[in-house]
Write an enzyme that holds these catalytic residues in place. Structure first.
Site, mmCIF file in Angstrom:
data_model
loop_
_atom_site.group_PDB
_atom_site.id
_atom_site.type_symbol
_atom_site.label_atom_id
_atom_site.label_comp_id
_atom_site.label_asym_id
_atom_site.label_seq_id
_atom_site.Cartn_x
_atom_site.Cartn_y
_atom_site.Cartn_z
ATOM 1 N N SER A 99 0.837 -1.195 0.000
ATOM 2 C CA SER A 99 0.000 0.000 0.000
ATOM 3 C C SER A 99 0.882 1.258 0.000
ATOM 4 O O SER A 99 1.664 1.471 -0.909
ATOM 5 C CB SER A 99 -0.942 -0.063 1.210
ATOM 6 O OG SER A 99 -1.924 0.928 1.160
ATOM 7 N N HIS A 124 -2.589 -1.379 -4.271
ATOM 8 C CA HIS A 124 -4.053 -1.399 -4.365
ATOM 9 C C HIS A 124 -4.567 0.028 -4.305
ATOM 10 O O HIS A 124 -3.798 0.962 -4.121
ATOM 11 C CB HIS A 124 -4.688 -2.285 -3.283
ATOM 12 C CG HIS A 124 -4.397 -1.865 -1.874
ATOM 13 N ND1 HIS A 124 -4.629 -2.666 -0.788
ATOM 14 C CD2 HIS A 124 -3.890 -0.717 -1.354
ATOM 15 C CE1 HIS A 124 -4.294 -2.053 0.324
ATOM 16 N NE2 HIS A 124 -3.845 -0.864 -0.001
#
Length: 202
Positions: A99, A124
């Site tokens: 992330s 993501h």
């Protein structure tokens, strides 16, 4: 759970001096980002970068990353500082860069973004923290629009840093996308997979 931070002792011409391990690494221009990216962590990382920049803006800073990600605003504070200072920030993934951790990994100076062979990288789309949204419909709409703007900005930066198209980034970050170090190199998130340094011949 808190862990004991090791102390190291250095011999100098003035006698012995003890440092916690992170302070000793900082002397060698190494910053360690281990754990979630929070406001407190970001403030420490930014402060260390500014200190090293003031010491010598021509020397590289080494940012080691082993992080599951965290706050977008905290991560962007680190990202903006990396781009603002004159010193190149050399990023190295050890373990996991997920992330926001992956975002910061790819934010290193071009040609100086690396990962160890068994490291994992996860990208993501931005997530909403706090276990969901509650409040009036208009407030939820405001939050949703803001998150979409953040997603668009982060995708644009990832596209610039990796050489991928915006469309590819949007598709690949729609769900969790795990990559090995080699896959991250092929994707453009990093420039090199670090192998064992050449050993001197005996």
């Amino acid at each position: 759970m808190s862990y004991l931070v090791p102390m190291v002792i250095e011999q100098t011409n003035r006698g012995e001096r003890s440092y916690d391990i992170y302070s000793r690494l900082l002397k060698d221009r190494i910053i360690f980002l281990g754990g979630p990216v929070t406001d407190d962590v970001a403030n420490l990382v930014v402060a260390q970068m500014l200190f090293l920049e003031a010491e010598d803006p021509e020397k590289d800073i080494f940012l080691y990353i082993n992080s599951p990600g965290g706050s977008i605003s905290a991560g962007m504070a680190i990202y903006d500082t990396m781009q603002y200072i004159r010193a190149d920030v050399h990023t190295i993934c050890v373990g996991l860069a997920a992330s926001m951790g992956a975002f910061l990994l790819t934010a290193g100076a071009k040609g100086k973004r690396q990962a160890l062979p068994n490291a994992e990288i996860l990208i993501h789309q931005p997530l909403i923290g706090g276990g969901g949204i509650s409040g009036q419909a208009t407030e939820i709409e405001i939050h949703a629009k803001h998150l979409l703007r953040v997603k668009e900005r982060m995708n644009r930066i990832l596209a610039e840093r990796t050489g991928q198209t915006i469309e590819r980034i949007e598709a690949d970050t729609d769900r969790d996308r795990y990559m090995t170090a080699e896959e991250a190199k092929e994707y453009g998130l990093i420039d090199e997979v670090l192998e064992k340094p050449n050993q001197p011949k005996k």
